[in-house]
Design a protein around this motif. Structure first.
Motif, short mmCIF file in Angstrom:
data_model
loop_
_atom_site.label_atom_id
_atom_site.label_comp_id
_atom_site.label_asym_id
_atom_site.label_seq_id
_atom_site.Cartn_x
_atom_site.Cartn_y
_atom_site.Cartn_z
N SER B 230 0.80 -1.28 0.33
CA SER B 230 0.05 -0.12 0.23
C SER B 230 0.75 1.42 0.06
O SER B 230 2.23 1.14 0.11
CB SER B 230 -0.79 -0.11 1.25
OG SER B 230 0.15 -0.15 2.02
N LYS B 231 -0.10 2.29 -0.35
CA LYS B 231 0.55 3.81 -0.17
C LYS B 231 1.61 3.51 1.48
O LYS B 231 2.55 4.11 1.41
CB LYS B 231 -0.18 4.77 0.06
CG LYS B 231 0.55 5.78 -0.23
CD LYS B 231 -0.21 7.37 -0.39
CE LYS B 231 -0.09 7.93 -0.09
NZ LYS B 231 -0.65 9.78 -0.81
N TYR B 232 1.49 3.38 2.65
CA TYR B 232 1.57 3.22 3.53
C TYR B 232 2.76 2.52 3.69
O TYR B 232 3.56 3.02 4.21
CB TYR B 232 0.46 2.89 4.65
CG TYR B 232 1.66 2.53 6.23
CD1 TYR B 232 1.49 3.50 6.45
CD2 TYR B 232 2.32 1.47 6.37
CE1 TYR B 232 1.92 3.19 8.10
CE2 TYR B 232 1.96 1.08 7.75
CZ TYR B 232 2.90 2.01 8.83
OH TYR B 232 2.92 1.81 8.91
N LYS B 234 4.72 1.96 1.51
CA LYS B 234 6.12 3.21 0.37
C LYS B 234 6.75 4.34 1.50
O LYS B 234 7.36 3.66 1.48
CB LYS B 234 5.41 3.27 -1.23
CG LYS B 234 5.16 2.36 -1.83
CD LYS B 234 4.42 3.38 -3.08
CE LYS B 234 3.87 1.79 -3.91
NZ LYS B 234 3.71 1.75 -4.81
N LEU B 235 5.66 4.44 2.30
CA LEU B 235 5.98 5.51 3.40
C LEU B 235 7.05 5.05 4.09
O LEU B 235 7.68 5.68 4.55
CB LEU B 235 4.71 5.99 3.69
CG LEU B 235 4.27 7.23 4.79
CD1 LEU B 235 5.39 8.04 3.56
CD2 LEU B 235 2.72 7.31 5.32
N MET B 237 9.04 2.78 4.35
CA MET B 237 10.15 2.04 3.80
C MET B 237 10.41 3.65 3.09
O MET B 237 12.12 3.73 3.37
CB MET B 237 10.16 1.77 2.25
CG MET B 237 9.99 -0.19 2.13
SD MET B 237 9.60 -0.40 0.05
CE MET B 237 8.29 -1.30 0.80
N ALA B 238 10.22 4.79 3.34
CA ALA B 238 10.80 5.84 2.97
C ALA B 238 11.51 5.50 4.29
O ALA B 238 12.32 7.05 4.14
CB ALA B 238 9.54 6.88 2.40
N ARG B 240 12.49 4.54 6.87
CA ARG B 240 13.53 3.52 6.20
C ARG B 240 14.59 4.08 5.85
O ARG B 240 16.24 4.38 6.15
CB ARG B 240 13.27 2.05 6.02
CG ARG B 240 14.46 1.38 6.22
CD ARG B 240 13.94 -0.21 5.08
NE ARG B 240 14.32 0.22 3.61
CZ ARG B 240 14.05 -0.83 2.78
NH1 ARG B 240 13.66 -1.77 3.30
NH2 ARG B 240 13.63 0.09 1.82
N TRP B 251 4.60 14.58 6.90
CA TRP B 251 3.59 12.92 7.19
C TRP B 251 4.69 12.45 8.25
O TRP B 251 5.99 12.93 8.87
CB TRP B 251 5.48 11.74 6.88
CG TRP B 251 3.98 12.02 5.31
CD1 TRP B 251 4.97 11.83 3.70
CD2 TRP B 251 3.07 11.13 4.80
NE1 TRP B 251 4.52 11.21 3.00
CE2 TRP B 251 3.32 10.96 3.63
CE3 TRP B 251 1.31 10.76 5.58
CZ2 TRP B 251 2.10 10.34 2.63
CZ3 TRP B 251 1.47 9.98 5.41
CH2 TRP B 251 0.69 10.62 3.41
N VAL B 256 3.82 6.66 10.80
CA VAL B 256 5.04 5.06 10.93
C VAL B 256 4.98 4.97 11.45
O VAL B 256 4.57 3.57 11.73
CB VAL B 256 5.82 6.12 9.62
CG1 VAL B 256 5.23 5.05 8.43
CG2 VAL B 256 4.10 7.29 9.02
N PHE B 259 2.46 2.92 14.22
CA PHE B 259 1.68 2.13 13.60
C PHE B 259 1.73 0.07 12.88
O PHE B 259 1.73 -0.68 13.41
CB PHE B 259 1.10 2.36 12.06
CG PHE B 259 -0.09 1.45 11.85
CD1 PHE B 259 -1.26 1.45 12.44
CD2 PHE B 259 0.21 0.28 10.09
CE1 PHE B 259 -1.99 0.46 11.55
CE2 PHE B 259 -0.44 0.04 9.96
CZ PHE B 259 -2.01 -0.26 10.76
N ALA B 390 14.79 -3.66 -1.64
CA ALA B 390 13.11 -4.00 -1.34
C ALA B 390 12.26 -2.85 -2.39
O ALA B 390 11.66 -2.70 -0.62
CB ALA B 390 13.08 -4.68 -0.31
N ARG B 391 12.13 -2.73 -3.11
CA ARG B 391 11.67 -1.82 -3.13
C ARG B 391 9.56 -2.55 -3.67
O ARG B 391 8.43 -1.89 -2.81
CB ARG B 391 11.33 -1.38 -4.85
CG ARG B 391 10.22 -0.20 -5.25
CD ARG B 391 10.79 0.29 -6.77
NE ARG B 391 9.78 -0.26 -7.43
CZ ARG B 391 8.64 0.86 -7.85
NH1 ARG B 391 8.49 1.15 -7.07
NH2 ARG B 391 7.89 -0.56 -8.64
#
Lengths: 248, 407
Positions: B230-232, B234-235, B237-238, B240, B251, B256, B259, B390-391
């Motif tokens: 989900s977008k979450y 991706k967030l 990993m962002a 990280r 954000w 993040v 959760f 890990a995208r």
């Protein structure tokens, strides 16, 4: 001073770290829609000033107002970002493991809480917005590319694109052309001038050719306060500025 | 290329889910419906052993969500596992009823032994399964929420966070060792009789618990993959890769992380709750810091940030442990330490990452030989390997991103 028509208003701001005064009684006013270049030797307090504006550092004293009435010293980074101040770091900072598109998608203006993100579906509207930004920052053909594979200059542009996606009123851009080729530098100057047409922009830069290219009012910082302010020709003719740059 | 990789990772996750669901059906059948003389018969101790490994795999998957995708190296996930286990253990204790050694219908044996006059208030409700099941989720989830709320808000990161998670599990270890905590002291909770009215020792119950573990793990894989995609995700990993960038985009990085940490702790708690009826005991030893570190090793061996990797790692290392402790018991800890060093040095992306690398190299070679054949008349084009971290869930390849501190 009247702050009604200003986008950024700093008055008498000071901050010190372990006794070192990084910012010393700094006053700076940016009008709405203005682009300003900030120069100054290393340690002049340029990055610290950005830290104060974006809520990363709290000033010891002084006033910091955004858009005429918002006191920025009372808010944190995320709140300030949501009010409409975007910041580009000195070192290009993008999400390396994501594609260019996903980088922009995470930056797009919208709700910033967990559950909407968890159940988010990409909309046509968003895709169009991303297309627009990709066009502006010259990355149209890199949409699917992983950000880690971009060149240094392209990462800088992507980061600027992420700021645009936030739809900010004010952009703080820290050394956008560091490490760029001459061609990229020229392109970046054009890009920032495009952006400045409908945003207020503060650019911190060392590269004098680039600052000349921008052709805007220049503020020279030294030891945490304003040394000189005016056109680039005026500032570079100022004896104190020459002294600071060339050493005593 | 990216769509291919995406499909590849997706297919791997789908295969894992299918394999787990198949095991949930086949293993009990081979245990219960096949005669013990048959070559296909699975003896009950194997069912119980593998069921236990599946609980470990769920724990490793929980750690992967926070460590692999958000860079939070928790060295205290064993605590959430143990708390879930204790909640289940309390239910199982209350089910014993008057069949205990002292025959007290209300008080478990250890309370009679320690001269408790009445049931402590926090044991109320555990005679109902639904209440215990709720506590399995709520207790680890609440602890993780409160712990994470303070830690992430104060921006404790990296090794400091790892150390305080370790301190958390150690503090719980010491607390649960005390007899007057009301959780059975160092003996813990054991001598279970029934779960939902079925005898925990019976083969059919063990098979059912095995199936429950496999199905739960399959569900957890599905949920984790959905979160990560989900977008979450991706967030996550962002955060990280460039936490300060996410903050300056508006954000709240602490939320993040909070959760993911809470969801992960709940998964760990469920793993513990499934584990306890299968091994028949829960004691404070489960809070041992070394246990939590072992979870990190499973995840690292399998490949973090891949969802499938930690499951493979947990199964491999634990199977190795069962074998090794049978052959050379006193050397197991050395072997485990050596394994961790070896994986860190030689397989930084774990078994799954090595497999991916090997596959993409083989593909590049094949493409190169094809191109060489095609270049009889035209010029040979060198195939370019696109590498990314890990995208997408499950995809690892070379050159992971460096975490970037802002300025």
């Amino acid at each position: 001073m009247n702050k009604s028509n200003t986008i950024l208003y700093l008055d008498g701001v000071s901050v010190s770290f372990d006794g070192f005064r990084a910012i010393n009684n700094l006053s700076l006013v940016l009008d709405k829609g203005e682009m300003r270049a900030i120069i100054g030797p290393n340690g002049a307090g340029k990055t610290t000033m950005m830290d104060i504006v974006t809520g990363k550092t709290r000033p010891d004293e002084g006033e910091v107002f955004f858009d005429g009435q918002v006191d920025l010293t009372r808010h944190d980074e995320a709140e300030i970002a949501m009010m409409g101040i975007g910041r580009k770091f000195q070192k290009p900072t993008v999400f390396e493991s994501h594609s260019v598109e996903d980088n922009l998608m995470l930056a797009l203006k919208g709700p910033r809480s967990i559950f909407p993100a968890l159940f988010h579906r990409a909309s046509a509207n968003e895709a169009r917005r991303i297309d627009d930004i990709l066009g502006v920052v010259r990355l149209g053909d890199k949409r699917e590319e992983t950000a880690a594979n971009l060149s240094h200059g392209q990462k800088q542009w992507l980061e600027i694109g992420m700021l645009l996606a936030q739809d900010p009123k004010l952009l703080l851009v820290d050394e956008p052309v560091a490490g760029m080729t001459d061609a990229e530098t020229e392109e970046t100057a054009r890009l920032l001038k495009d952006i400045a047409r409908d945003h207020s922009v503060v650019v911190v830069e060392h590269d004098m050719h680039f600052v000349r290219e921008l052709g805007v009012k220049v503020t020279c910082l030294h030891e945490g306060s304003v040394l000189s302010e005016g056109t680039l020709d005026f500032v570079s003719a100022d004896e104190r500025v020459v002294e600071v740059y060339l050493g005593r | 290329m990216i769509t291919q990789r995406f499909l590849g990772a997706d297919r791997r996750i789908a295969a894992m889910i299918l394999a787990l669901l198949a095991a949930a059906v086949i293993v009990p059948l081979l245990n219960l419906a096949v005669s013990p003389q048959s070559a296909f018969y699975i003896p009950p101790y194997i069912v119980a052993l593998v069921g236990k490994y599946l609980c470990y795999a769920l724990l490793a998957l929980a750690l992967d969500l926070v460590w692999g995708y958000c860079g939070i190296l928790s060295l205290g996930h064993g605590a959430f596992f143990a708390l879930g286990g204790y909640a289940m253990g309390m239910y199982l204790m209350r089910q014993i009823g008057s069949r205990g050694v002292y025959g007290n219908p209300i008080l478990p044996d250890f309370m009679v032994f320690l001269n408790y006059k009445e049931l402590p208030w926090f044991w109320y409700g555990f005679d109902h399964f639904w209440f215990a099941a709720l506590m399995v989720l709520a207790v680890p989830g609440l602890l993780a929420f409160v712990f994470g709320w303070f830690a992430f808000r104060s921006r404790v990161t990296g090794v400091y966070l790892s150390i305080i998670t370790q301190a958390m599990t150690y503090a719980l270890l010491l607390a649960f060792f005390r007899n007057d905590m009301g959780f059975g002291g160092n003996n813990g909770l054991t001598d279970f009789k029934d779960i939902l009215g079925f005898n925990v020792q019976a083969d059919a119950t063990r098979s059912a618990l095995f199936s429950a573990s496999a199905v739960t793990l399959a569900l957890a894989v599905f949920v984790t993959a959905a979160i990560v995609r989900s977008k979450y995700g991706k967030l996550l990993m962002a955060v990280r890769d460039a936490e300060s960038r996410t903050r300056f985009l508006g954000w709240r990085a602490e939320n993040v992380k909070l959760f993911a940490f809470t969801v992960s702790a709940i998964m760990a708690g469920i793993a513990g709750a499934l584990y306890v009826p299968q091994v028949g005991i829960i004691n404070p030893g489960e809070f041992e810091p070394a246990n939590s570190i072992e979870v990190v090793i499973w995840t690292a061996v399998g490949g973090r940030g891949t969802i499938v990797g930690p499951i493979v790692g947990a199964l491999l290392v634990n199977a190795g442990k069962s074998w090794f402790t049978g052959v050379l018991p006193e050397f197991w800890l050395f072997a485990l330490g050596g394994l961790f060093v070896a994986v860190t040095l030689l397989l930084p992306k774990g078994v799954v990452g090595m497999w991916d690398n090997w596959r993409s190299q083989a593909k590049a070679l094949r493409a190169a030989s094809l191109a060489a054949a095609a270049s009889a008349e035209t010029e040979a084009s060198q195939p370019k390997i696109v590498r990314s971290a890990a995208r997408t869930p499950g995809a690892w390849s070379a050159a992971g991103p460096e975490p970037q501190p802002a300025e």
